[in-house]
Design an enzyme around this catalytic site. Structure first.
Site, PDB file in Angstrom:
ATOM      1  N   LYS A 125       0.848  -1.205   0.000  1.00  0.00           N
ATOM      2  CA  LYS A 125       0.000   0.000   0.000  1.00  0.00           C
ATOM      3  C   LYS A 125       0.875   1.243   0.000  1.00  0.00           C
ATOM      4  CE  LYS A 125      -4.560  -0.873   1.810  1.00  0.00           C
ATOM      5  NZ  LYS A 125      -4.934  -0.785   0.402  1.00  0.00           N
ATOM      6  N   LYS A 128      -3.816   2.040   8.141  1.00  0.00           N
ATOM      7  CA  LYS A 128      -3.831   0.883   7.242  1.00  0.00           C
ATOM      8  C   LYS A 128      -2.482   0.171   7.262  1.00  0.00           C
ATOM      9  CE  LYS A 128      -7.341   2.383   3.950  1.00  0.00           C
ATOM     10  NZ  LYS A 128      -7.667   2.667   2.522  1.00  0.00           N
ATOM     11  N   GLY A 130      -7.945  -5.235   0.791  1.00  0.00           N
ATOM     12  CA  GLY A 130      -9.283  -5.818   0.873  1.00  0.00           C
ATOM     13  C   GLY A 130      -9.895  -5.643   2.250  1.00  0.00           C
ATOM     14  N   GLY A 131      -9.494  -4.544   2.920  1.00  0.00           N
ATOM     15  CA  GLY A 131     -10.128  -4.264   4.212  1.00  0.00           C
ATOM     16  C   GLY A 131      -9.402  -4.900   5.377  1.00  0.00           C
ATOM     17  N   ARG A 150      -4.638  -8.862 -11.185  1.00  0.00           N
ATOM     18  CA  ARG A 150      -5.210 -10.150 -11.620  1.00  0.00           C
ATOM     19  C   ARG A 150      -6.526  -9.885 -12.332  1.00  0.00           C
ATOM     20  NH1 ARG A 150      -6.802  -9.214  -6.359  1.00  0.00           N
ATOM     21  NH2 ARG A 150      -9.064  -9.241  -6.122  1.00  0.00           N
TER      22      ARG A 150
HETATM   23  C1  MV4 Z   1     -11.002   3.527   3.147  1.00  0.00           C
HETATM   24  C2  MV4 Z   1     -12.298   3.953   3.503  1.00  0.00           C
HETATM   25  C3  MV4 Z   1     -12.472   5.287   3.859  1.00  0.00           C
HETATM   26  N1  MV4 Z   1     -11.413   6.142   3.884  1.00  0.00           N
HETATM   27  N2  MV4 Z   1      -9.965   4.392   3.179  1.00  0.00           N
HETATM   28  C4  MV4 Z   1     -10.046  -0.217   1.994  1.00  0.00           C
HETATM   29  C5  MV4 Z   1     -10.111  -1.646   1.511  1.00  0.00           C
HETATM   30  C6  MV4 Z   1     -11.511  -1.694   1.045  1.00  0.00           C
HETATM   31  N3  MV4 Z   1     -12.055  -2.991   0.731  1.00  0.00           N
HETATM   32  C7  MV4 Z   1     -12.190  -1.031   2.174  1.00  0.00           C
HETATM   33  N4  MV4 Z   1     -11.423   0.140   2.348  1.00  0.00           N
HETATM   34  C8  MV4 Z   1     -11.760   1.375   2.740  1.00  0.00           C
HETATM   35  N5  MV4 Z   1     -10.761   2.263   2.781  1.00  0.00           N
HETATM   36  C9  MV4 Z   1     -10.181   5.673   3.544  1.00  0.00           C
HETATM   37  N6  MV4 Z   1      -9.145   6.554   3.598  1.00  0.00           N
HETATM   38  C10 MV4 Z   1     -13.357   3.030   3.477  1.00  0.00           C
HETATM   39  C11 MV4 Z   1     -13.082   1.749   3.117  1.00  0.00           C
HETATM   40  C12 MV4 Z   1     -14.196   0.828   3.166  1.00  0.00           C
HETATM   41  C13 MV4 Z   1     -14.767   0.353   1.997  1.00  0.00           C
HETATM   42  C14 MV4 Z   1     -14.277   0.781   0.770  1.00  0.00           C
HETATM   43  C15 MV4 Z   1     -14.855   0.261  -0.376  1.00  0.00           C
HETATM   44  C16 MV4 Z   1     -15.893  -0.652  -0.290  1.00  0.00           C
HETATM   45  C17 MV4 Z   1     -16.363  -1.067   0.916  1.00  0.00           C
HETATM   46  C18 MV4 Z   1     -15.822  -0.565   2.096  1.00  0.00           C
HETATM   47  C19 MV4 Z   1     -16.284  -0.987   3.325  1.00  0.00           C
HETATM   48  C20 MV4 Z   1     -15.692  -0.499   4.451  1.00  0.00           C
HETATM   49  C21 MV4 Z   1     -14.638   0.408   4.369  1.00  0.00           C
END
Ligand code: MV4
Length: 664
Positions: free
Chosen positions: A116, A158, A164-165, A292
């Site tokens: 990241k 992070k 992927g969260g 991918r």
């Molecule tokens: C974030 C965010 C809000 N602000 N980063 C990163 C991995 C992805 N799967 C979820 N992530 C997020 N990163 C910042 N600076 C909110 C999320 C997020 C999210 C993003 C896209 C789709 C679903 C999500 C569910 C929870 C949090």
């Protein structure tokens, strides 16, 4: 010229890749674990090699075994699919070192996008918008705390090696920061072997919108529109669609060009996806790049008319991209959902069991990508995705309507799935208005009936009573129109005891000709049974002629109207479960464990006390015995299955096996 492709994957994506590869004239080689010996992808490939036992660490993640299989069969290229080794730069390198073409990006691009921190820095330098934050090299807690002051709150911590969260924490206010940094650091170290952290300003209720990019070995790169993947549950995508209902043509162009910049900045080749967060004001920020082919690529294929696996193979051969940017047209709308063997009414716990009937709906604009068929079993070894259900339409409503109907018409009998949950999402007004953000499922949808156990309705019990009223069962029981065969029979009243889940319904079933009156306590339900054949019941209920799908196996029946599928067990002829002489015949696992032997089969006569199955738990063998005399109706567990306590293993029905049951 590349001629023989080894697919280093399983399930639906392996099947999907084999289909395209064969259509382009490639010979195909499948790899499989012992648990997948009878799987569809093995059957479809020209050749197949067993690479190890069920557990993925000893099979699908065993790069050396996969490369050995490629060399043994004379494959000249390897497609990793998604998951497993698809983003493992070491595997990509090993393929190359073995003289194999890896159908994917250069390993340097895989490595860069696996960090990241480093990927964000590279994107910033390439002029790609990133979330404001701090990406110091192996920053200490103190450096992070200092940097947070310039970012403000709420902010995200992070893990640099996360994705992927995973390895992500939201911090609402300064006093919570230090503690969360320490926790995030140790979690990242634990989960990824790398405790490096970055900080980002939190984007509130973002949408997750990703751009499909493609680059070739000649410096060309294009984008193929976007996919909106905002409907997620715990960072697992549930619904994906293209185009996004939120994206304007201007935003599409800006995000697409940013994604192409990202690809060119890292010397990309092949299929890639650049994920962005998009806020309510349509500002977009680079999130991560997936190196991918993604699960959800079919929605892009349907609106562009392109076969992305064919593009991948073409680029792997060194050919230029099939289309230039100005030749890529987006037409119509496509929506995909992931059909899983999981139980939304019980915390989405993964389900295992037999696919007695898996019948995808058919119709205009529908596509099913699946790696299973009726007769297969869902095992606990792999991701329990059964299929991707995708619908295309001229516009979003048409795609949505087709997908909703497809979900209502698809049957999966034998194992619980999320089908009804998916149909409720697609039918939901917020989703229908294109207003679902990443907060949708845990806010607007959290109390939906599909996420709580539901009692069987009296109508469903009445339908079951109709089916069980026929002495014969199974595929040969086609009855066609029933009016003639029953009209002159005198009215009869019979008691019936039907079990569904943990509930038992005591019914009185009155039949006069094909008219049924089913009584349960004070409640009554009437219906006319018009016809019953090939898994389809036609009834007239309250003046409305309607259909219901069913699948019967002896005393077990699966029914599906337009709502949740129900499983009903006819226990009318079983002795009262309380009698000392014998038990219910529903033999369940006494504890969590592994099935190490199955000693009986359907149709076999057994006596109370006979050992039916051997369960291994706590390093001991536990014989599971018959609790009554009778005939084995169904064996619901197989050797090697992991089972949960009280999971049904064997069902013993009353009396001797009938010829037809024994033959089932
Ligand atoms: C974030 C965010 C809000 N602000 N980063 C990163 C991995 C992805 N799967 C979820 N992530 C997020 N990163 C910042 N600076 C909110 C999320 C997020 C999210 C993003 C896209 C789709 C679903 C999500 C569910 C929870 C949090």
């Amino acid at each position: 010229m590349l001629k023989k492709l080894l697919i280093a994957n399983r399930g639906e994506i392996a099947v999907r890749i084999i289909k395209t590869a064969k259509s382009l004239g490639y010979r195909t080689v499948a790899v499989y674990s012992e648990a997948d010996a009878k799987a569809l992808h093995v059957e479809m490939a020209d050749e197949a090699v067993c690479i190890g036992p069920a557990q993925v660490s000893a099979s699908y993640l065993k790069g050396a075994a996969i490369i050995a299989a490629a060399l043994k069969t004379g494959a000249d290229c390897v497609h990793p699919g998604y998951g497993f080794l698809s983003e493992n730069s070491g595997f990509a390198r090993d393929c190359k070192d073995a003289g194999l073409v890896f159908v994917g990006p250069p390993e340097a691009a895989i490595e860069l996008m696996g960090s990241k921190r480093r990927s964000k820095i590279a994107m910033q330098q390439a002029g790609v918008p990133v979330v404001p934050g701090f990406e110091g090299d192996n920053a200490s807690d103190e450096e992070l705390i200092k940097a947070a002051k310039a970012i403000g709150y709420p902010l995200m911590i992070k893990a640099s090696a996360g994705g992927g969260g995973r390895g992500m924490r939201l911090v609402e206010k300064e006093e919570e920061l230090a503690d969360n940094i320490q926790r995030a650091r140790s979690e990242a170290q634990q989960a990824f072997g790398d405790g490096e952290l970055i900080l980002e300003k939190a984007v509130i209720e973002p949408r997750h919108i990703e751009i499909q990019v493609f680059a070739d070995q000649h410096g060309n790169a294009v984008y193929l529109g976007e996919r909106d993947c905002s409907v997620q549950r715990r960072h697992q995508k549930v619904v994906e669609e293209a185009p996004s209902p939120f994206v304007t043509p201007e935003l599409r162009k800006a995000m697409g060009e940013a994604a192409v910049k990202a690809a060119l900045a890292c010397g990309y080749e092949g299929a890639g996806t650049v994920e962005f967060l998009v806020d309510k004001d349509r500002n977009f920020y680079f999130l991560e790049m997936n190196t991918r082919l993604q699960v959800e690529h079919p929605v892009t294929e349907l609106i562009t008319g392109q076969d992305l696996v064919a593009w991948q193979l073409s680029v792997a051969e060194g050919l230029p991209l099939p289309l230039a940017q100005n030749e890529i047209q987006l037409n119509g709308h496509a929506i995909e959902v992931r059909l899983y063997a999981e139980d939304p009414a019980n915390g989405f716990t993964p389900q295992t069991g037999p696919l007695h009937q898996f019948r995808p709906a058919e119709g205009e604009g529908l596509r099913f990508d699946t790696g299973v068929r009726s007769g297969d079993s869902v095992t606990p070894h792999y991701d329990p995705m059964l299929a991707k259900v995708i619908a295309w339409g001229e516009n979003r409503n048409e795609a949505r309507r087709r997908l909703l109907r497809a979900l209502e018409d698809t049957t999966v009998f034998g194992v619980t799935t999320n089908r009804y949950f998916l149909s409720r999402i697609i039918g939901n007004d917020t989703f229908g208005a294109g207003e679902a953000t990443t907060a949708f499922l845990q806010q607007a949808f959290r109390d939906d009936p599909s996420m709580a156990p539901a009692d069987i309705s009296l109508q469903e019990l009445a339908l079951a009573a109709c089916v069980f009223s026929h002495g014969i069962s199974g595929p040969g029981a086609a009855h066609g129109n029933l009016n003639t065969s029953w009209s002159n029979a005198p009215a009869t009243v019979t008691p019936m005891k039907l079990e569904t889940g943990e509930q038992t319904a005591e019914l009185l079933v009155r039949r006069a000709g094909n008219h049924f009156t089913v009584t349960r306590g004070e409640e009554q339900h009437e219906l006319d049974l018009e016809s019953m054949s090939d898994g389809l019941l036609c009834i007239i209920d309250n003046g409305v002629r309607q259909h219901c799908q069913y699948h019967r196996r002896g005393d077990h029946l699966y029914l599906q109207t337009s709502g949740q599928a129900v499983a009903v067990h006819d226990v009318t002829h079983q002795p009262a479960s309380g009698s000392a002489a014998s038990g219910s015949g529903r033999i369940k696992a006494t504890m969590d464990g592994a099935i190490i032997d199955v000693l009986v089969q359907a149709g076999q006569a057994v006596r109370q006390g006979d050992t039916l199955v051997i369960l291994e738990a706590m390093k001991m063998e536990h014989p599971v015995k018959a609790d009554r005399d009778g005939t084995v109706g169904e064996v619901l567990a197989a050797k090697g299955d992991q089972v949960k306590r009280s999971q049904l293993l064997v069902d013993i029905t009353a009396g001797e096996a009938t010829a037809e049951e024994a033959g089932q």
